[in-house]
Scaffold this motif. Structure first.
Motif, PDB file in Angstrom:
ATOM      1  N   CYS A   1     -42.149  10.756 -23.898  1.00 26.44           N
ATOM      2  CA  CYS A   1     -40.952  10.150 -23.344  1.00 26.44           C
ATOM      3  C   CYS A   1     -40.584  10.912 -22.075  1.00 26.44           C
ATOM      4  O   CYS A   1     -41.410  11.648 -21.539  1.00 26.44           O
ATOM      5  N   THR A   2     -39.369  10.735 -21.603  1.00 28.13           N
ATOM      6  CA  THR A   2     -38.882  11.477 -20.455  1.00 28.13           C
ATOM      7  C   THR A   2     -37.547  12.111 -20.826  1.00 28.13           C
ATOM      8  O   THR A   2     -36.983  11.818 -21.887  1.00 28.13           O
ATOM      9  N   THR A   3     -37.042  12.952 -19.942  1.00 29.37           N
ATOM     10  CA  THR A   3     -35.742  13.569 -20.202  1.00 29.37           C
ATOM     11  C   THR A   3     -34.644  12.520 -20.306  1.00 29.37           C
ATOM     12  O   THR A   3     -33.650  12.733 -20.982  1.00 29.37           O
ATOM     13  N   LYS A   4     -34.816  11.391 -19.684  1.00 29.83           N
ATOM     14  CA  LYS A   4     -33.803  10.326 -19.758  1.00 29.83           C
ATOM     15  C   LYS A   4     -33.955   9.469 -21.013  1.00 29.83           C
ATOM     16  O   LYS A   4     -32.985   8.874 -21.472  1.00 29.83           O
ATOM     17  N   SER A   5     -35.156   9.372 -21.576  1.00 27.56           N
ATOM     18  CA  SER A   5     -35.365   8.506 -22.737  1.00 27.56           C
ATOM     19  C   SER A   5     -35.527   9.272 -24.048  1.00 27.56           C
ATOM     20  O   SER A   5     -35.843   8.676 -25.076  1.00 27.56           O
TER      21      SER A   5
ATOM     22  N   GLU B   1     -36.932  12.813 -10.763  1.00 24.64           N
ATOM     23  CA  GLU B   1     -35.698  12.462 -11.447  1.00 24.64           C
ATOM     24  C   GLU B   1     -35.803  12.637 -12.953  1.00 24.64           C
ATOM     25  O   GLU B   1     -34.849  13.005 -13.616  1.00 24.64           O
ATOM     26  N   GLU B   2     -36.986  12.336 -13.497  1.00 22.66           N
ATOM     27  CA  GLU B   2     -37.216  12.423 -14.940  1.00 22.66           C
ATOM     28  C   GLU B   2     -38.465  13.251 -15.209  1.00 22.66           C
ATOM     29  O   GLU B   2     -39.533  12.931 -14.711  1.00 22.66           O
ATOM     30  N   GLU B   3     -38.304  14.311 -16.015  1.00 20.53           N
ATOM     31  CA  GLU B   3     -39.470  15.087 -16.412  1.00 20.53           C
ATOM     32  C   GLU B   3     -40.106  14.449 -17.645  1.00 20.53           C
ATOM     33  O   GLU B   3     -39.433  13.842 -18.469  1.00 20.53           O
ATOM     34  N   GLN B   4     -41.406  14.611 -17.767  1.00 19.17           N
ATOM     35  CA  GLN B   4     -42.144  14.140 -18.935  1.00 19.17           C
ATOM     36  C   GLN B   4     -41.881  15.090 -20.105  1.00 19.17           C
ATOM     37  O   GLN B   4     -41.807  16.308 -19.935  1.00 19.17           O
TER      38      GLN B   4
ATOM     39  N   GLU C   1     -33.823   7.966 -27.209  1.00 18.17           N
ATOM     40  CA  GLU C   1     -34.432   6.782 -27.823  1.00 18.17           C
ATOM     41  C   GLU C   1     -35.751   7.132 -28.516  1.00 18.17           C
ATOM     42  O   GLU C   1     -36.185   6.419 -29.416  1.00 18.17           O
TER      43      GLU C   1
ATOM     44  N   TYR D   1     -41.656  20.229 -22.537  1.00 18.43           N
ATOM     45  CA  TYR D   1     -41.182  19.704 -21.257  1.00 18.43           C
ATOM     46  C   TYR D   1     -42.172  20.052 -20.158  1.00 18.43           C
ATOM     47  O   TYR D   1     -42.673  21.171 -20.100  1.00 18.43           O
TER      48      TYR D   1
END
Length: 99
Positions: A40-44, A82-85, A47, A75
């Motif tokens: 996912c990413t830091t934003k997701s 904008e979003e790290e994996q 979820e 991380y």
């Protein structure tokens, strides 16, 4: 590490030898085990956990708790993104007998 009330995070680096540990740091070993994993990413990330636990339930897996294992969030920090994996790893028990 989480007990349902609070969580403790460790910033870790994988090493081959624990004989020399710098002051202020700790060393520990995690035995080999099986994990369920989701990317996912830091934003997701919010979820991703429900998706991973839903997959585990659908496929007859349960989380392994406190058996020399711990969930991991890995991380991949990069500059100017904008979003790290992120990879979420949950240690799992063998499949449930009713599966």
């Amino acid at each position: 590490m989480c007990n349902g009330i609070f969580a403790t995070y460790f910033a870790c680096l994988e090493v081959e030898d624990l004989s020399i540990i710098p002051e202020g740091m700790i060393g520990f070993k995690l035995p080999s085990t099986t994990y369920a994993k989701i990317n996912c990413t830091t934003k997701s990330i919010g979820e991703a956990y429900p998706k991973l636990f839903h997959w585990m339930q659908e496929n007859g897996y349960q989380q392994k708790f406190l058996d020399h294992t711990c969930p991991m969030e890995i991380y991949y920090f990069e500059e100017n993104v904008e979003e790290e994996q992120v990879e979420l790893w949950i240690p799992i028990k063998e499949k449930c007998e009713n599966s």
